[in-house]
Design an enzyme around this catalytic site. Structure first.
Site, PDB file in Angstrom:
ATOM      1  CE1 TYR A 174       2.697   5.386   9.008  1.00  8.34           C
ATOM      2  CE2 TYR A 174       2.222   5.587   6.807  1.00  8.34           C
ATOM      3  CZ  TYR A 174       1.917   5.031   7.894  1.00  8.34           C
ATOM      4  OH  TYR A 174       1.295   3.793   7.921  1.00  8.34           O
ATOM      5  CG  HIS A 178      -0.436  -0.225   2.412  1.00  5.51           C
ATOM      6  ND1 HIS A 178       0.088  -1.303   3.079  1.00  5.51           N
ATOM      7  CD2 HIS A 178       0.005   0.778   3.408  1.00  5.51           C
ATOM      8  CE1 HIS A 178       0.591  -1.059   4.363  1.00  5.51           C
ATOM      9  NE2 HIS A 178       0.652   0.194   4.528  1.00  5.51           N
ATOM     10  CE  LYS A 198       7.756   5.555  10.916  1.00  7.25           C
ATOM     11  NZ  LYS A 198       7.899   5.081   9.531  1.00  7.25           N
ATOM     12  N   PRO A 229       3.241   2.710  19.331  1.00  5.90           N
ATOM     13  CG  PRO A 229       1.349   1.388  19.714  1.00  5.90           C
ATOM     14  CD  PRO A 229       2.470   2.169  20.282  1.00  5.90           C
ATOM     15  CE1 TYR A 269      -1.903   5.200  10.514  1.00  7.02           C
ATOM     16  CE2 TYR A 269      -1.549   5.443  13.022  1.00  7.02           C
ATOM     17  CZ  TYR A 269      -1.076   4.939  11.580  1.00  7.02           C
ATOM     18  OH  TYR A 269      -0.019   4.314  11.665  1.00  7.02           O
TER      19      TYR A 269
END
Ligand code: FAD
Ligand code: DHB
Length: 392
Positions: free
Chosen positions: A384, A72, A296, A292, A200
């Site tokens: 990210y 993704h 990472k 979390p 998220y």
């Protein structure tokens, strides 16, 4: 017993290090406290950065990941009653992610170790590094009721946050940085299809996350008070709370089912410096923990291992200790970059008990800014996606 590199801990960091060293012709012995079944059964990380995927593929560990994992491009952020936006790392950086569970990575690593008849000793007790500051370090341990001494050139402490290796760096030389967050994540795994994007959610009831493992396996999390236990959360209560935190049109897409794993993890940021003392090197959770948010943890374990195997390979090939000497500072630059990103995402996406109305408006304004600014999105995408490895 004698080897070149004694590796304490057979989690993702320890087993991957053994594999990469083997490919450079360097011998190692892995000493793991638990059984293989126990290590494989731990349901933890699931989202791999492009750098991690590249390392695994280059180590010959990509076949099952490429067949079963889900590729993704980024993540979606939604918040109460507002539009969502997508942080597209592929558009901004040409980088992708792979959803592939840590337990499957562990299976692949054990299978690779079996293929080369590697020395991976499980169920080792009383593992203890010795003389790490001297020229002849060694590790003592007990295995199947017998006491052993393993002499080596170097020790890699890959034994996680609760391991013994970090304590072998004298407290006077060690500096620890820590931040505990006032909530935990309740996570479940279910044999149901995931949402199309890793999503998220910031909601007045608390954070929520929809993640994926494969087309028929999904992973879900909600923010819960630290005092909550798994027994407080039946599957029905979990799904109802999850749906209440997603916008209603997305909540309707969530396919529910029986949980096949359910656990609560507290959130913590932690870094121990330096990551090297004499002939001892720390890798992964032994040196640092991230909350979390941002996924990472395992990616940092892989980047530490990448830098360490490169440094050890250079040492054995040429006798140069330049990369060994640079290991701690190099690894820590990437560690702090991901520490900062996961701390930032944790602050952006959770409801903190005791936050004022002002704090709340400032958080909403930041989400508005991220939604409207391509520059802000590109910056978040870069963080990210994870920083590239530094050249040697
Ligand atoms: P570990 O996986 O902890 O492995 C260390 C190994 O050392 C273990 O096998 C342990 O048994 C062994 N060991 C410990 N002490 C000794 C000893 N004295 N002697 C010998 N062996 C020893 N990351 C994400 O990116 N996303 C997530 O969703 C996520 N969820 C998590 C949930 C939980 C409950 C935890 C604990 C972590 C989670 N993480 C997550 C973090 C991620 O799993 C870790 O960053 C990753 O496992 C680090 O790998 P490691 O090999 O450094 O450490
Ligand atoms: C997982 C995915 C995430 O994006 C994250 O931030 C934490 C965990 C997961 O799939 O387990």
């Amino acid at each position: 017993m004698k080897t070149q590199v004694a590796i304490i801990g057979g989690g993702p960091a320890g087993l991957l290090l053994a594999e990469l060293l083997h490919r450079q012709g360097i011998d190692s012995v892995v000493l793991e406290k638990h059984s293989r079944e126990h290590v494989i059964a731990r349901i933890r990380a699931g989202v791999l950065e492009q750098t991690t995927v590249d390392v695994l593929r280059a180590a010959g560990l990509g076949a099952r990941m490429d067949a079963l994992g889900h590729v993704h491009d980024g993540m979606r952020i939604v918040w109460a009653g507002r539009d969502s936006f997508y942080i597209d790392c592929h558009k901004h950086l040409g980088k992708r992610f792979m959803a592939y569970g840590q337990s499957q990575i562990q299976e692949d690593l054990f299978a690779a170790a079996d293929r080369r008849s590697a020395q991976v000793l499980t169920e080792c007790d009383a593992v203890q590094p010795h003389d790490v500051a001297g020229e002849q370090p060694w590790v003592s341990f007990r295995h199947r009721g017998e006491d052993f001494r393993l002499d080596c050139d170097f020790i890699a402490g890959c034994d996680g946050f609760h391991g013994v290796s970090r304590q072998a760096i004298p407290a006077t030389l060690r500096r620890e940085f820590e931040k505990a967050y006032p909530f935990g994540w309740l996570g479940i795994l279910s044999r149901t299809p995931p949402l199309p994007d890793i999503t998220y959610v910031n909601h007045p009831r608390g954070f929520a996350l929809g993640s994926q493992r494969s087309p028929m396996l999904s992973r879900w999390y909600i923010q819960v008070p630290l005092a909550d236990t798994v027994d407080d959360w039946s599957d029905d209560r979990f799904w109802a709370e999850l749906a209440a935190r997603f916008p209603s049109e997305m909540a309707r897409q969530i396919v529910t089912g029986a949980s096949i794993e359910k656990s609560i993890a507290p959130l913590r940021s932690f870094v121990a410096e330096p990551m090297r003392h004499g002939h001892l090197f720390l890798c992964g959770d032994a040196a640092h923990i991230v909350p979390p948010t941002g996924a990472k943890g395992i990616n940092l374990a892989v980047s530490d291992v990448f830098y360490l195997q490169r440094a050890l390979a250079a040492f054995y090939a040429s006798g140069s200790s330049a990369l060994i000497d640079a290991y701690s500072a190099t690894a820590l630059r990437r560690v702090w970059s991901s520490e900062r990103t996961s701390w930032y995402l944790t602050k952006l996406l959770h409801r903190f008990p005791g936050d004022s109305d002002f704090d709340q408006r400032a958080q909403e304004s930041e989400l508005d800014y991220l939604k409207s600014s391509p520059h802000a999105q590109a910056s978040l995408a870069e963080q990210y996606a994870g920083m590239p490895f530094e050249p040697a």
